[in-house]
Design an enzyme around this catalytic site. Structure first.
Site, PDB file in Angstrom:
ATOM      1  N   ASP A 261      29.257 -14.626   2.264  1.00 55.73           N
ATOM      2  CA  ASP A 261      27.627 -14.298   2.266  1.00 55.73           C
ATOM      3  C   ASP A 261      26.952 -14.941   3.231  1.00 55.73           C
ATOM      4  O   ASP A 261      27.016 -16.157   3.172  1.00 55.73           O
ATOM      5  CB  ASP A 261      26.953 -14.413   0.852  1.00 55.73           C
TER       6      ASP A 261
ATOM      7  N   SER B 243       0.996  -1.294   0.067  1.00 61.77           N
ATOM      8  CA  SER B 243       0.206   0.206   0.023  1.00 61.77           C
ATOM      9  C   SER B 243       0.941   1.130  -0.057  1.00 61.77           C
ATOM     10  O   SER B 243       2.192   1.064   0.151  1.00 61.77           O
ATOM     11  CB  SER B 243      -0.780  -0.107   1.320  1.00 61.77           C
TER      12      SER B 243
ATOM     13  N   HIS C 121       9.459   3.632  -3.369  1.00 65.06           N
ATOM     14  CA  HIS C 121       9.249   3.227  -2.015  1.00 65.06           C
ATOM     15  C   HIS C 121      10.496   4.109  -1.172  1.00 65.06           C
ATOM     16  O   HIS C 121      11.001   3.937  -0.253  1.00 65.06           O
ATOM     17  CB  HIS C 121       9.608   1.770  -1.834  1.00 65.06           C
TER      18      HIS C 121
ATOM     19  N   SER D 222      13.141 -11.961   2.968  1.00 60.82           N
ATOM     20  CA  SER D 222      13.512 -12.824   1.919  1.00 60.82           C
ATOM     21  C   SER D 222      13.801 -14.107   1.934  1.00 60.82           C
ATOM     22  O   SER D 222      13.591 -15.214   1.014  1.00 60.82           O
ATOM     23  CB  SER D 222      14.232 -12.057   0.978  1.00 60.82           C
TER      24      SER D 222
END
Length: 579
Positions: free
Chosen positions: A557, A49, A210, A437
């Site tokens: 990582d 939204s 965003h 994620s």
């Protein structure tokens, strides 16, 4: 009531506009006149939204069947998307998810699509990614990120909505939309600014919807002239000069109508020598809350002779930007409770591979225990590694998901005898309880892997190491399909893919099971260590990476390192049971 409560905002939308329904607790707005199994293609869109009137404002005749609204700037949940789907479509219906190209939206809608097909019986679903941002040159766009989806998605809603209302089939509609986007027939560029003392300051071109920083900055100026010149140069890199075009000029939410008029006047005069402008739409189509800014979308009419016909097709939606027909016949909008979803396709174990009741079930249980406990114990270490280039929450996120699996395992709720069902259960647990994620990626991974363990019912077939090798490959392919990540991007994929390749090689050589698993584990560990020397090209860490100022990492990582942790735990579990 909170001033950021999405449900309250949507309830207000329904009170002001007839013909809609709100799925309570799911923040989904659907057409009240929708009829499942009526033969028409259903179009579902959505996202975070804060972009009003997108996307709920475009639900209605001639545009969207439904919109799923996440929290402010946050992707909607997979559960909400699935509940929206089952509320507007039958198993036999054709449905297209229209999704702006952002990682969170890709993963959420992609996971919903995979689960709807695999576990709920939907047979004809497609996902159309819309990414038309032209601020960044193609050569600088990472595949794992792609072009951002901006206000051009509203034109896609309009064009495909008309086609669906006219009764076109899913192949025609989907192909029309995909070629439109992939062929660079739509391009958008936006900019933001501050207005102070009749001067445009803090100008950022290519700023995200965003709040992401702009790609380019420009010195303060007294008018829009230099900004428009820059924007036109970028637009013509995508949409060729001299084309007949439609312009969509979008207010990002905080620009006055006065300034919009000045901008439009200047833009039209400057663009006349470049394009033949056949039509102009101007208004707030896709906002960024109250951000002072404007975006310009060019739609090339040379793509299809039917574009203007589809743009002119009558609509009846809350947003009146494309006109509005008589709404007197529409029923008063209502809120409905969709309830707890029931399995739409009963679990059928007759065509699922099984593992042996004794050794196989014990091995599955031991592996899950070893893997999840290892990941939970490494929570703090993974968070430390992640702080080097991320949010510092990888360990917490993965630990949360692992803990949820252990809870279900200890409660005896996991189907250890049927790998397909087990992997689907794990996928759902991670989607609901892990978050981030990582949760979406692992959920996709397990859902993809599960597809290997179904076969035409021809007797009781058991599982071999070759099946798990293929499952690993399918899981990785599913991640790549939606995350768009590549080998070398410095992600969990680097470790997973190396392990998968070594496992496949060992299986093809006919090595013993334990040797195959050890080969997989060593491949994951070695590849994870190598990520320390890589430049991040995907995920949040990629924003900090720059070839001009190369980063020297102290750690590998975190996602890849987590893979090496559970790969080692898996091997140790196999040794305990098989030796």
């Amino acid at each position: 009531m909170s001033l950021s409560n999405v449900g309250s905002s949507l309830t207000g939308l329904l009170k002001a506009h007839p013909g809609l329904q709100l799925l309570v607790d799911r923040n989904c707005v659907v057409r009240a006149d929708n009829v499942a199994a009526d033969g028409k293609v259903k179009l579902i869109s959505g996202g975070g939204s804060g972009h009003e009137p997108a996307h709920a404002g475009y639900v209605g005749r001639g545009m969207l069947t439904a919109a799923v609204c996440g929290d402010i700037y946050s992707s909607p949940s997979v559960t909400a998307i699935l509940d929206c789907l089952r509320s507007v479509a039958s198993f036999k219906d054709s449905v297209i998810f229209i999704v702006k190209n952002y990682t969170g939206d890709r993963l959420s809608f992609g996971m919903a699509l995979e689960r709807a097909q695999a576990a709920m019986g939907f047979e004809n679903l497609r996902m159309l990614l819309v990414g038309e941002d032209c601020a960044i040159e193609d050569s600088n766009i990472r595949k794992s990120v792609g072009k951002r989806g901006l206000a051009g998605v509203v034109l896609v809603h309009k064009l495909l909505g008309a086609m669906a209302e006219k009764g076109c089939d899913i192949e025609e509609i989907y192909n029309f939309g995909e070629r439109l986007i992939q062929g660079n027939f739509v391009a958008t560029i936006g900019f933001t600014f501050d207005l102070k003392d009749d001067t445009l300051e803090n100008i950022e071109i290519g700023k995200g919807i965003h709040g992401e920083p702009g790609v380019y900055t420009m010195k303060a100026c007294k008018d829009f002239s230099s900004i428009i010149d820059f924007a036109i140069a970028k637009l013509t890199n995508r949409v060729s000069k001299a084309a007949d075009v439609v312009l969509l000029i979008n207010n990002l939410g905080g620009t006055s109508e006065f300034l919009m008029g000045i901008f439009v006047n200047s833009l039209v005069e400057k663009i006349k020598p470049v394009y033949s402008v056949r039509r102009i739409y101007c208004g707030t189509f896709l906002s960024s809350l109250n951000q002072a800014g404007i975006s310009v979308t060019v739609l090339n009419l040379g793509y299809s002779q039917k574009i203007l016909e589809y743009l002119d097709f009558a609509v009846n939606t809350p947003s009146t930007l494309f006109g509005k027909s008589d709404a007197a016949y529409l029923p008063i909008s209502t809120t409905i409770y969709i309830g707890i979803p029931e399995p739409l396709v009963p679990l059928n174990i007759s065509n699922m591979y099984t593992i042996s009741e004794d050794l196989g079930v014990k091995l599955a249980s031991t592996i899950l225990n070893f893997v999840c406990e290892a990941l939970v114990s490494c929570t703090s270490m993974l968070n430390i590694i992640d702080r080097e280039a991320g949010d510092g929450d990888t360990g917490t996120t993965i630990g949360k998901g692992s803990g949820a699996i252990l809870e279900q395992l200890n409660a005896g709720k996991l189907d250890l005898a049927h790998p397909r069902h087990l992997l689907q259960q794990i996928s759902i647990i991670l989607q609901q309880d892990m978050g981030g994620s990582s949760g979406a990626l692992y959920s996709l991974f397990f859902q993809g892997a599960s597809t290997v363990f179904t076969y035409p019912a021809e007797g009781n077939q058991t599982v071999s190491i070759a099946h798990w090798s293929r499952a690993l490959c399918e899981g990785i392919d599913t991640i790549v399909k939606y995350a768009l990540t590549e080998i070398g991007d410095r992600t969990m994929l680097d470790a997973l893919k190396e392990g998968e390749q070594r496992l496949a090689s060992s299986v093809s050589q006919g090595l013993p099971v334990l040797d195959c698993v050890e080969s997989f584990t060593k491949g994951c560990e070695e590849a994870a260590r190598k990520t320390q020397q890589m430049v991040a090209k995907a995920g949040r860490a990629s924003y900090a990476a720059s070839s001009a100022t190369p980063i020297v990492y102290k750690y590998p990582d975190p996602g890849a390192h987590a893979v090496s942790i559970w790969a080692r735990a898996l091997f140790e579990a196999c040794k305990q049971v098989l030796v």
